[in-house]
Design an enzyme around this catalytic site. Structure first.
Site, PDB file in Angstrom:
ATOM      1  CE  LYS A  79      14.859 -92.609  77.699  1.00 33.77           C
ATOM      2  NZ  LYS A  79      14.874 -93.229  76.358  1.00 33.77           N
ATOM      3  CB  SER A 154      18.107 -95.432  76.125  1.00 35.22           C
ATOM      4  OG  SER A 154      17.043 -94.777  75.465  1.00 35.22           O
ATOM      5  CB  SER A 178      15.201 -96.413  73.434  1.00 38.36           C
ATOM      6  OG  SER A 178      16.591 -96.546  73.348  1.00 38.36           O
TER       7      SER A 178
HETATM    8  N1  GLN Z   1      20.268 -98.628  71.166  1.00 39.22           N
HETATM    9  C1  GLN Z   1      20.128 -97.591  70.190  1.00 39.22           C
HETATM   10  C2  GLN Z   1      21.223 -96.566  70.378  1.00 39.22           C
HETATM   11  O1  GLN Z   1      21.990 -96.730  71.245  1.00 39.22           O
HETATM   12  C3  GLN Z   1      18.775 -96.960  70.264  1.00 39.22           C
HETATM   13  C4  GLN Z   1      18.624 -96.020  71.382  1.00 39.22           C
HETATM   14  C5  GLN Z   1      17.316 -95.314  71.379  1.00 39.22           C
HETATM   15  O2  GLN Z   1      16.348 -95.758  70.757  1.00 39.22           O
HETATM   16  N2  GLN Z   1      17.285 -94.201  72.068  1.00 39.22           N
HETATM   17  O3  GLN Z   1      21.311 -95.611  69.686  1.00 39.22           O
END
Ligand code: GLN
Length: 486
Positions: A79, A154, A178
């Protein structure tokens, strides 16, 4: 024999050991597939072709000389928020779109030390904020199961790349879901370890008390191999746990007889749609047929997880992201008239709108007079949630639920409605708030789209999760299904 890229990480490991394939052959096969399919899916931001071919060649030499580790020559992709020495590390943002990291993240250096071959850097929501991968400065990632749909976020690039067989293993991070949510949307397996299990050194911070690095792959067995590589203490991260790392592959074959699976009544109320409920019931039937029993549990404060998370995570983000000022690294606004203008325009032009929204919310929640009403309150709720989980885990081995409320949605469907996007994480954020390990694994498909079930375990109970998921995968075929066009 199937194509090289059809093989899972564990199968590739076996092929290398038996010398039926070389690392050069494997690496080339994945690089060629990336070259032909990435333009459509947009999963990779950077492909490190030359470096990958070089490490593959070194791996083959090490294998022939007998100096290889058990993982030398196997591919992985990272990532794009894991710093990679000498390689562009963008975090999905314009503000880091020219940032070449001067060192490796702990996770990256562990993979290198084990001889893994990195194929490149994967697309993601900007600063890991999002649930659809539509917030990337480098454009949305497409879901290989239906390219009009999101792969989740994400770590959307990581999940879609594994699902489309552009890499057998990918790193991801999970602050509120995410790793697990994109795994569910793409028919892959993902693990978010216990907070502190994997070092955050060199992992660009979103919300430091919740962020945790983990992995996405085709199977629980693949995750067990990968987790053993990246887990463990690192003195450069003060929250890194000083605990030894078990061999996660050793326990995979343990029987599920007598194991108790807890079903939170709050996850199975009438808000859960029927097709998702049916999919979950089918997974539970397999658990029962393998000798596990199912009990109802209660997570009394779980409904407060989303509101509390969306105070804590933005608060920490607003503080973490203050380092991006156009002075030290990354994007700098053109011809600033003075220092304030430099700060304001570099940040104003460098950050996308969701990141700005989080910075505004977080700064507000932390400001004098509001701190007690919002941030402190949210932390109190967090403690209650953690207590709920620990209480529930005293009467069961694992907590079971759907990973997401629905299957992957269409690109554009939720982007202008942040609250409905935030609600995507309704089943996943509480695990982060409690600091516990969680995994998402393939469940039966709904109308041609993948779904995932989620397992949450006790602190440092990753092996319990991986054992259970592996047993389910040995008894079912859901993890073997492939998107038709990929
Ligand atoms: N969707 C959540 C957010 O936008 C989690 C994102 C994540 O786990 N990095 O914060």
């Amino acid at each position: 024999m199937s194509d090289i890229t059809d093989l899972s990480f564990s199968e590739l490991k076996k092929a290398l050991q038996e010398k039926s394939l070389s690392s050069t052959e494997i690496t080339l096969a994945f690089l060629e597939r990336i070259e032909s399919l990435n333009p459509e899916l947009n999963t990779f931001i950077t492909v490190t072709r030359d470096e990958a071919m070089r490490s593959a060649k070194n791996a083959d030499t090490a294998i022939s000389r007998g100096t290889a580790t058990a993982y030398t020559g196997l591919p992985i992709a990272h990532k794009d928020l894991f710093c990679t020495d000498g390689v562009l590390t963008t975090c999905g943002s314009k503000i880091l779109s020219n940032f070449v990291a001067p060192y490796d993240a702990h996770v990256v250096s562990r993979c290198k030390a084990a001889g893994l071959v990195s194929l490149g850097k994967l697309n993601m929501d900007e600063f890991a904020m999002g649930s659809s991968n539509e917030n990337s400065y480098f454009g949305p990632v497409r879901n290989p199961w239906d390219t009009d749909r999101v792969p989740g976020g994400s770590s959307g690039g990581s999940a879609a790349a594994v699902a489309a067989k552009l890499t057998p293993l990918a790193t991801g991070t999970d602050t509120g879901g995410s790793i697990r949510q994109p795994a569910a949307f793409t028919g892959t397996s993902g693990i978010k370890p216990t907070y502190g299990r994997v070092s955050r050194f060199g992992m660009i911070a979103y919300a430091s008390s919740l962020d945790q690095g983990g992995l996405i792959a085709h199977t629980a067995e693949d995750l067990a191999h990968g987790l053993g590589l990246i887990a463990g203490h690192d003195s450069r991260d003060s929250t890194s746990a000083e605990r030894s790392v078990p061999d996660y592959t050793e326990v995979l074959n343990g029987s599920l007889k007598g194991k108790v699976i807890g079903l939170p009544k709050q996850f199975f109320d009438d808000r859960l749609n029927n097709s998702m409920r049916d999919a979950m019931d089918m997974v539970l039937e397999v658990f029962k047929s393998l000798g596990a029993s199912v009990v109802e549990i209660s997570l009394d404060h779980v409904a407060e997880a989303i509101p509390a998370y969306y105070v804590i995570a933005p608060a920490e983000a607003s503080s973490n992201l203050s380092r991006f000022d156009g002075v030290r690294f990354g994007y700098r606004a053109d011809k600033p008239t003075n220092l304030l203008d430099l700060y304001e325009r570099s940040r104003g032009e460098g950050f996308g709108s969701e990141v700005k929204r989080r910075i505004l919310i977080g700064t507000y929640a932390l400001s004098e007079g509001y701190y007690d009403a919002y941030y402190k309150k949210a932390q109190q709720i967090r403690r209650l949630i953690r207590d709920d989980f620990n209480h529930a885990l005293a009467s069961c081995d694992l907590i079971f639920g759907p990973t997401t409320p629905s299957t992957a949605f269409v690109i554009g469907e939720k982007i202008s409605d942040p609250v409905s996007m935030y609600l995507e994480d309704i089943y996943t954020v509480a695990t982060n708030m409690a600091g516990l390990p969680g995994g998402s694994f393939q469940a039966p498909m709904i109308s041609g789209l993948p779904t995932g079930y989620q397992l949450t375990g006790p602190a440092f109970g990753e092996s319990i999760i991986l054992n259970a998921a592996h047993q389910i995968q040995m008894a079912t075929d859901w993890h073997r299904l492939n998107p038709e066009n990929f």
